[in-house]
Design an enzyme around this catalytic site. Structure first.
Site, PDB file in Angstrom:
ATOM      1  N   ASP A  76       0.826  -1.214   0.000  1.00 52.65           N
ATOM      2  CA  ASP A  76       0.000   0.000   0.000  1.00 52.65           C
ATOM      3  C   ASP A  76       0.858   1.261   0.000  1.00 52.65           C
ATOM      4  OD1 ASP A  76      -1.976  -1.860   0.249  1.00 52.65           O
ATOM      5  OD2 ASP A  76      -2.683  -1.206   2.207  1.00 52.65           O
ATOM      6  N   GLU A 312     -11.919  -0.485   0.517  1.00 43.17           N
ATOM      7  CA  GLU A 312     -10.607  -0.140   1.042  1.00 43.17           C
ATOM      8  C   GLU A 312     -10.017   1.108   0.391  1.00 43.17           C
ATOM      9  OE1 GLU A 312      -8.263  -3.608   2.789  1.00 43.17           O
ATOM     10  OE2 GLU A 312      -8.705  -4.296   0.757  1.00 43.17           O
TER      11      GLU A 312
END
Length: 445
Positions: A76, A312
């Site tokens: 991420d 998300e």
């Protein structure tokens, strides 16, 4: 000037801006959203999800993987941005932050020891790894998960992150709180350095808008994470958006009509058993202090009850008067009866609390190819239309993402990317999007 005077001036400005046409004419408010119900991504809309040439990303092979960080997995990722959301350039440098872990750790275990590191580049493509963004002994959580970062004109940094678990716990837990590190950034002859960090917990789930861990009753993939800084250019208000779950006891959740679809669709569609257990939403909080350490939780801007458990890395991109909201989701987090790939999904409205319409009819913006369904994940859309992500598991054959952990360790290491994926260029036109180009790995400039 006192707080009351500031509030009066803000109201006067908003009224003036409305009449001058600087704001959408019927901009909805958090109070209206709370009263009328959160806009929903419905089963009817999600049932239209389909890969097309316009939304399917080019294939990524194992041979293409080029590790960017010596001895580390990278996943991420988010860029350092200015207050207006644009990607920042500080004395010639671009900066990105990413979750990292040593690459001798099994890929599936990396989340249990995630650390935020930073990388910097003068061309926005060739990234040099710095160190840890801050001393983790001073940070909240037993490990730190994804967030966002913003630099002020004076060089001060606001780094939002997810504080996961707590230090000193005998067992690893997945409690999630939203945190902020305020610090200073300096450009030296050797690159980038950060210092003078202070840490605050800025938001915890309230049980009113956002489900607490206890309310989830140990259900599927509880979420309260991914704080993303966002300044509304129409109002000047400062927000964070984040991933959550709709509040209430998991066993009491039900599918509302708006979660199903329009009246005609409701008459012919019955949500399968277990659908109500899927209750992902996109949360919002507004800043109440200049140093961004005090926040007030607001109603969600979008819910996916009975559709999807995880929305998300939610983030906004402003284009004209339109609000574009993007989220990431997995194939296995869709509710029973809904089929969707690991991909980037998007929605648009003409106000922050507007009636969000799924982009391309279904919401699907970027999908992994059918024959490489888990090749990339954690997409972030930048204001210039570039889309960054990381290489996840490639060329798994018949192995699903949830079954990777049961494969031999050598298989897991061999098929995991753990580095930035090729950047995609996205064309956005009203409520339609199209992938128009593939660029080099991790390119943001």
């Amino acid at each position: 000037m006192n707080t009351r005077s500031e509030d009066i001036l803000k109201k006067v400005w908003l009224i003036s801006a409305l009449f001058l046409g600087l704001l959408p004419a019927f901009a909805s408010t958090p109070a209206q959203a709370d009263e009328e119900g959160t806009p929903a991504w419905s089963r009817q809309e999600a049932s239209q999800i389909e890969r097309t040439d316009d939304n399917t990303a080019p294939y990524i092979s194992q041979e293409e993987i080029d590790q960017m960080a010596p001895n580390h997995w990278v996943w991420d990722t988010w860029p350092l941005r200015n207050r207006d959301g644009s990607v920042a350039t500080v004395k010639g440098y671009k900066v990105i932050f990413a979750l990292t872990a040593p690459d001798d750790v099994l890929p599936g275990k990396r989340h249990d020891m995630a650390t935020i590191r930073y990388f910097y580049s003068k061309n926005g493509q060739d990234w040099k790894m710095g160190g840890e963004a801050f001393d983790t002994t001073d940070a909240y959580g037993s490990r730190q998960w994804a967030g966002s970062a913003m630099v002020e004109d004076d060089g001060s940094i606001h780094l939002f992150y997810t504080a996961t678990g707590r230090k000193g716990n005998e067992q690893l837990t997945y409690e999630q709180r939203l945190a902020l590190a305020n610090g200073e950034m300096e450009v030296t002859k050797d690159g980038i350095e950060f210092s003078d960090w202070s840490h605050d917990i800025i938001l915890t789930p309230d049980g009113e808008y956002y489900q607490t861990e206890a309310q989830s009753e140990g259900g599927i993939l509880y979420s309260f994470r991914d704080p993303w800084f966002f300044e509304d250019k129409h109002t000047g208000e400062t927000y964070i958006t984040f991933e959550g779950n709709s509040a209430g006891q998991a066993s009491d959740q039900v599918c509302q009509p708006r979660n199903i679809g329009d009246e005609s669709f409701q008459q012919t569609h019955e949500a399968p058993d277990g659908s109500a257990e899927f209750n992902g939403n996109v949360g919002l909080a507004v800043s109440k202090s200049e140093d961004l350490t005090e926040w007030e939780a607001l109603p969600p801007v979008l819910e996916a009850d009975c559709v999807n458990q995880q929305l998300e890395r939610p983030h906004f991109v402003m284009k004209g008067n339109q609000y574009y909201l993007f989220v990431d989701s997995h194939k296995f987090t869709f509710a029973p009866g809904i089929q969707g790939p690991d991909g980037l999904y998007g929605f648009t409205a003409d106000s922050l609390y507007g009636n969000y319409e799924p982009l391309n009819g279904s919401g699907l913006v970027v999908a992994n190819p059918e024959d490489n369904p888990f090749q990339a994940y954690s997409w972030i859309v930048l204001p210039n239309g570039k889309v960054i992500s990381f290489i996840n598991f490639v060329e798994l054959g018949d192995v699903s993402l949830v079954d990777v952990g049961s494969q031999p360790e050598s298989f897991q290491y061999e098929h995991f990317g753990g580095t930035l994926a090729p950047t995609l260029k996205l064309k956005i036109n009203k409520n339609q999007t199209q992938i128009i180009k593939e660029l080099d790995d991790g390119r943001i400039k």
